[in-house]
Design a protein around this motif. Structure first.
Motif, mmCIF file in Angstrom:
data_model
loop_
_atom_site.group_PDB
_atom_site.id
_atom_site.type_symbol
_atom_site.label_atom_id
_atom_site.label_comp_id
_atom_site.label_asym_id
_atom_site.label_seq_id
_atom_site.Cartn_x
_atom_site.Cartn_y
_atom_site.Cartn_z
ATOM 1 N N ARG A 91 -14.420 11.682 28.199
ATOM 2 C CA ARG A 91 -14.726 10.506 29.017
ATOM 3 C C ARG A 91 -14.723 10.805 30.513
ATOM 4 N N SER A 92 -13.925 11.733 30.948
ATOM 5 C CA SER A 92 -13.831 12.024 32.374
ATOM 6 C C SER A 92 -15.102 12.658 32.933
ATOM 7 N N SER A 93 -15.896 13.315 32.063
ATOM 8 C CA SER A 93 -17.100 13.976 32.555
ATOM 9 C C SER A 93 -18.334 13.072 32.538
ATOM 10 N N ILE A 94 -18.220 11.869 31.964
ATOM 11 C CA ILE A 94 -19.334 10.934 31.968
ATOM 12 C C ILE A 94 -19.494 10.366 33.369
ATOM 13 N N ASN A 95 -20.723 10.127 33.775
ATOM 14 C CA ASN A 95 -21.022 9.616 35.104
ATOM 15 C C ASN A 95 -20.239 8.330 35.369
ATOM 16 N N SER A 96 -19.361 8.347 36.348
ATOM 17 C CA SER A 96 -18.500 7.200 36.608
ATOM 18 C C SER A 96 -19.170 6.142 37.476
ATOM 19 N N SER A 97 -20.402 6.395 37.935
ATOM 20 C CA SER A 97 -21.080 5.410 38.771
ATOM 21 C C SER A 97 -21.557 4.218 37.952
ATOM 22 N N MET A 98 -21.703 4.392 36.631
ATOM 23 C CA MET A 98 -22.147 3.302 35.775
ATOM 24 C C MET A 98 -20.933 2.666 35.108
ATOM 25 N N LYS A 99 -20.569 1.471 35.548
ATOM 26 C CA LYS A 99 -19.420 0.775 35.002
ATOM 27 C C LYS A 99 -19.858 -0.595 34.508
ATOM 28 N N ILE A 100 -19.311 -1.007 33.381
ATOM 29 C CA ILE A 100 -19.609 -2.328 32.846
ATOM 30 C C ILE A 100 -18.740 -3.337 33.579
ATOM 31 N N THR A 101 -19.379 -4.288 34.240
ATOM 32 C CA THR A 101 -18.617 -5.285 34.981
ATOM 33 C C THR A 101 -18.336 -6.510 34.140
ATOM 34 N N SER A 102 -19.286 -6.936 33.316
ATOM 35 C CA SER A 102 -19.038 -8.089 32.452
ATOM 36 C C SER A 102 -19.940 -8.043 31.229
ATOM 37 N N VAL A 103 -19.432 -8.582 30.137
ATOM 38 C CA VAL A 103 -20.182 -8.685 28.891
ATOM 39 C C VAL A 103 -20.237 -10.152 28.522
ATOM 40 N N ARG A 104 -21.437 -10.617 28.227
ATOM 41 C CA ARG A 104 -21.651 -12.018 27.865
ATOM 42 C C ARG A 104 -22.413 -12.045 26.551
ATOM 43 N N TYR A 105 -22.086 -12.994 25.704
ATOM 44 C CA TYR A 105 -22.777 -13.124 24.424
ATOM 45 C C TYR A 105 -23.644 -14.363 24.469
ATOM 46 N N GLY A 106 -24.945 -14.171 24.267
ATOM 47 C CA GLY A 106 -25.925 -15.247 24.375
ATOM 48 C C GLY A 106 -26.204 -15.918 23.042
ATOM 49 N N GLU A 107 -27.480 -16.216 22.800
ATOM 50 C CA GLU A 107 -27.873 -17.009 21.642
ATOM 51 C C GLU A 107 -27.601 -16.287 20.315
ATOM 52 N N CYS A 108 -27.398 -17.084 19.280
ATOM 53 C CA CYS A 108 -27.092 -16.580 17.939
ATOM 54 C C CYS A 108 -28.368 -16.042 17.280
ATOM 55 N N GLN A 109 -28.263 -14.869 16.674
ATOM 56 C CA GLN A 109 -29.398 -14.225 16.017
ATOM 57 C C GLN A 109 -29.267 -14.229 14.494
ATOM 58 N N LYS A 110 -28.251 -14.920 13.957
ATOM 59 C CA LYS A 110 -28.007 -14.900 12.512
ATOM 60 C C LYS A 110 -29.129 -15.608 11.761
ATOM 61 N N ASN A 111 -29.669 -14.927 10.753
ATOM 62 C CA ASN A 111 -30.731 -15.484 9.922
ATOM 63 C C ASN A 111 -30.085 -16.204 8.737
ATOM 64 N N HIS A 112 -30.087 -17.524 8.770
ATOM 65 C CA HIS A 112 -29.436 -18.309 7.728
ATOM 66 C C HIS A 112 -30.283 -18.424 6.466
ATOM 67 N N ALA A 113 -31.549 -18.079 6.516
ATOM 68 C CA ALA A 113 -32.435 -18.190 5.361
ATOM 69 C C ALA A 113 -32.769 -16.834 4.749
ATOM 70 N N ALA A 114 -31.998 -15.801 5.049
ATOM 71 C CA ALA A 114 -32.293 -14.457 4.553
ATOM 72 C C ALA A 114 -32.178 -14.377 3.041
ATOM 73 N N SER A 115 -31.282 -15.155 2.439
ATOM 74 C CA SER A 115 -31.089 -15.084 0.990
ATOM 75 C C SER A 115 -32.295 -15.598 0.208
ATOM 76 N N VAL A 116 -33.120 -16.447 0.839
ATOM 77 C CA VAL A 116 -34.311 -16.971 0.160
ATOM 78 C C VAL A 116 -35.596 -16.348 0.693
ATOM 79 N N GLY A 117 -35.463 -15.336 1.546
ATOM 80 C CA GLY A 117 -36.619 -14.613 2.042
ATOM 81 C C GLY A 117 -37.283 -15.232 3.257
ATOM 82 N N GLY A 118 -36.639 -16.168 3.905
ATOM 83 C CA GLY A 118 -37.215 -16.805 5.090
ATOM 84 C C GLY A 118 -36.525 -16.385 6.363
#
Length: 81
Positions: free
Chosen positions: A15-42
């Motif tokens: 981890r120490s050798s990875i470029n330290s200039s790129m840092k994650i400042t925040s993570v946000r979770y947006g809209e839901c992608q769950k397919n509720h009709a997958a069991s019936v093929g939709g």
């Protein structure tokens, strides 16, 4: 003649050798992608626009969405660097 399967493993740099200039400042979770009709093929999503944790941070309930009831990984992850 038998075929052989060869597995090549790539070692990741420390981890120490990875470029330290790129840092994650925040993570946000947006809209839901769950397919509720997958069991019936939709394809049908529930329309949940943003992940809202059901419980306090550090608990199992923090990984469940209060709006739609699905797991956090079904929501689109948006990372700001």
């Amino acid at each position: 003649m038998r075929k052989r399967q060869v597995v090549v493993r790539r070692e990741e740099p420390p981890r120490s050798s990875i470029n330290s200039s790129m840092k994650i400042t925040s993570v946000r979770y947006g809209e839901c992608q769950k397919n509720h009709a997958a069991s019936v093929g939709g394809y049908a999503v529930d329309g949940c626009r943003e992940f809202m944790a059901s419980g306090e941070e550090g608990t199992a309930a923090a990984l469940t969405c209060a709006a739609c009831g699905c797991y956090r990984n079904f929501h689109r992850r948006e990372v700001e660097t």
